[in-house]
Scaffold this active site. Structure first.
Site, mmCIF file in Angstrom:
data_model
loop_
_atom_site.group_PDB
_atom_site.id
_atom_site.type_symbol
_atom_site.label_atom_id
_atom_site.label_comp_id
_atom_site.label_asym_id
_atom_site.label_seq_id
_atom_site.Cartn_x
_atom_site.Cartn_y
_atom_site.Cartn_z
ATOM 1 N N LYS A 13 2.126 0.780 11.460
ATOM 2 C CA LYS A 13 1.064 0.254 10.585
ATOM 3 C C LYS A 13 1.644 -0.754 9.590
ATOM 4 O O LYS A 13 1.150 -1.867 9.474
ATOM 5 C CB LYS A 13 0.370 1.390 9.812
ATOM 6 N N ARG A 88 -6.828 9.228 4.709
ATOM 7 C CA ARG A 88 -5.972 10.139 5.462
ATOM 8 C C ARG A 88 -6.601 11.520 5.631
ATOM 9 O O ARG A 88 -5.988 12.390 6.254
ATOM 10 C CB ARG A 88 -4.653 10.293 4.720
ATOM 11 N N ARG A 127 14.182 3.826 10.743
ATOM 12 C CA ARG A 127 13.764 3.331 9.428
ATOM 13 C C ARG A 127 14.569 4.038 8.327
ATOM 14 O O ARG A 127 14.902 3.431 7.317
ATOM 15 C CB ARG A 127 12.260 3.589 9.244
ATOM 16 N N ARG A 133 14.234 5.776 3.215
ATOM 17 C CA ARG A 133 13.075 6.485 2.667
ATOM 18 C C ARG A 133 13.339 7.982 2.643
ATOM 19 O O ARG A 133 13.759 8.557 3.644
ATOM 20 C CB ARG A 133 11.835 6.186 3.525
ATOM 21 N N ARG A 144 5.106 15.720 8.447
ATOM 22 C CA ARG A 144 4.179 14.583 8.302
ATOM 23 C C ARG A 144 3.305 14.445 9.552
ATOM 24 O O ARG A 144 2.118 14.129 9.467
ATOM 25 C CB ARG A 144 4.961 13.294 8.023
HETATM 26 P P1 AMP Z 1 3.087 6.305 4.234
HETATM 27 O O1 AMP Z 1 3.971 5.242 3.684
HETATM 28 O O2 AMP Z 1 1.690 5.817 4.502
HETATM 29 O O3 AMP Z 1 3.673 7.036 5.405
HETATM 30 O O4 AMP Z 1 2.903 7.387 3.060
HETATM 31 C C1 AMP Z 1 4.017 8.104 2.562
HETATM 32 C C2 AMP Z 1 3.556 9.373 1.860
HETATM 33 O O5 AMP Z 1 2.709 9.038 0.749
HETATM 34 C C3 AMP Z 1 2.712 10.324 2.688
HETATM 35 O O6 AMP Z 1 3.499 11.176 3.506
HETATM 36 C C4 AMP Z 1 1.951 11.094 1.607
HETATM 37 O O7 AMP Z 1 2.785 12.044 0.960
HETATM 38 C C5 AMP Z 1 1.657 9.989 0.602
HETATM 39 N N1 AMP Z 1 0.372 9.313 0.898
HETATM 40 C C6 AMP Z 1 0.189 7.999 1.271
HETATM 41 N N2 AMP Z 1 -1.107 7.724 1.450
HETATM 42 C C7 AMP Z 1 -1.782 8.876 1.208
HETATM 43 C C8 AMP Z 1 -3.149 9.257 1.257
HETATM 44 N N3 AMP Z 1 -4.100 8.376 1.605
HETATM 45 N N4 AMP Z 1 -3.467 10.540 0.953
HETATM 46 C C9 AMP Z 1 -2.530 11.441 0.603
HETATM 47 N N5 AMP Z 1 -1.218 11.170 0.553
HETATM 48 C C10 AMP Z 1 -0.834 9.895 0.846
#
Ligand code: AMP
Length: 196
Positions: A13, A88, A127, A133, A144
């Site tokens: 994404k 999400r 990554r 990260r 996740r």
């Molecule tokens: P991502 O970079 O989109 O993989 O997001 C990293 C982390 O941020 C996720 O594993 C969640 O802990 C948190 N996070 C990001 N977006 C959301 C969301 N829309 N709702 C809840 N937690 C989020």
């Protein structure tokens, strides 16, 4: 134009978002990036979010909905947005619908990047080596992915019920190859004109 880029962790994404946003002429809004910036800044939000993110769990709906509500109210999002990592959960999708409805808008299209689990893990570990990260470890990835299956995948059913087009794109292959497949399925500029 409100487009949602959807898919499990590691599906690409973030990698694809900039190109898609540029094509649509809307900002790329990534909740994960916003949260990581807050963690980096050491803000109250960042301090609350950090341990949850590190554990591979989701931030509370209330909190993320508030964050997105104010982000979407910023002037650059007046023409629309490419959403990456949000909604999400079904509750987030419903809150987004309500917010957009109050402005006479709706989600126009959802792109689902489809990638098998073994490729996802491979990408996330790559990554981790490149970006460091905190949540890109094999153990956290499992949590996740479980959060994605349990809480996020049902969002697709929500959009299908709401008759929002959900376009599935094969997310395996080179960055350019996947980009080509997404671009082929994006609304053309004249269609964007009709849609708005
Ligand atoms: P991502 O970079 O989109 O993989 O997001 C990293 C982390 O941020 C996720 O594993 C969640 O802990 C948190 N996070 C990001 N977006 C959301 C969301 N829309 N709702 C809840 N937690 C989020």
């Amino acid at each position: 134009m409100i487009v949602v880029l959807f898919g499990p962790p590691g599906s690409g994404k973030g990698t694809q978002a900039a190109g898609v946003a540029a094509h649509l002429g809307v900002p790329h809004i990534a909740t994960g990036d916003m949260l990581r910036a807050e963690v980096e800044r050491g803000s109250a939000l960042g301090r609350e979010a950090a341990p949850i993110m590190e554990a591979g769990q989701l931030i509370s709906d209330d909190l993320i909905i508030r964050v997105m509500g104010s982000r979407l109210a910023e002037p650059d999002a007046a023409a629309g947005a490419l959403l990456d990592g949000f909604p999400r959960t079904v509750a987030q999708a419903e809150a987004l619908d309500a917010l957009l409805r109050s402005r006479g808008r709706a989600v126009d299209e959802v792109f689902l990047l489809q990638v098998p689990d073994d490729v996802l893990l491979e990408r996330v570990l790559k990554r981790a080596a490149e970006e460091g990260r905190a949540d890109d470890t094999a153990a956290t990835f499992g949590r996740r992915l479980a959060a994605y299956r349990d809480e996020t995948e049902p969002v697709l059913g929500h959009y299908r019920r709401e008759r929002v087009p959900v376009v599935t794109v094969d997310g395996v292959g080179t960055v350019e190859g996947v980009a080509e497949r997404i671009h082929a399925a994006l609304p053309r500029p004249h269609q964007l004109g009709q849609a708005s």
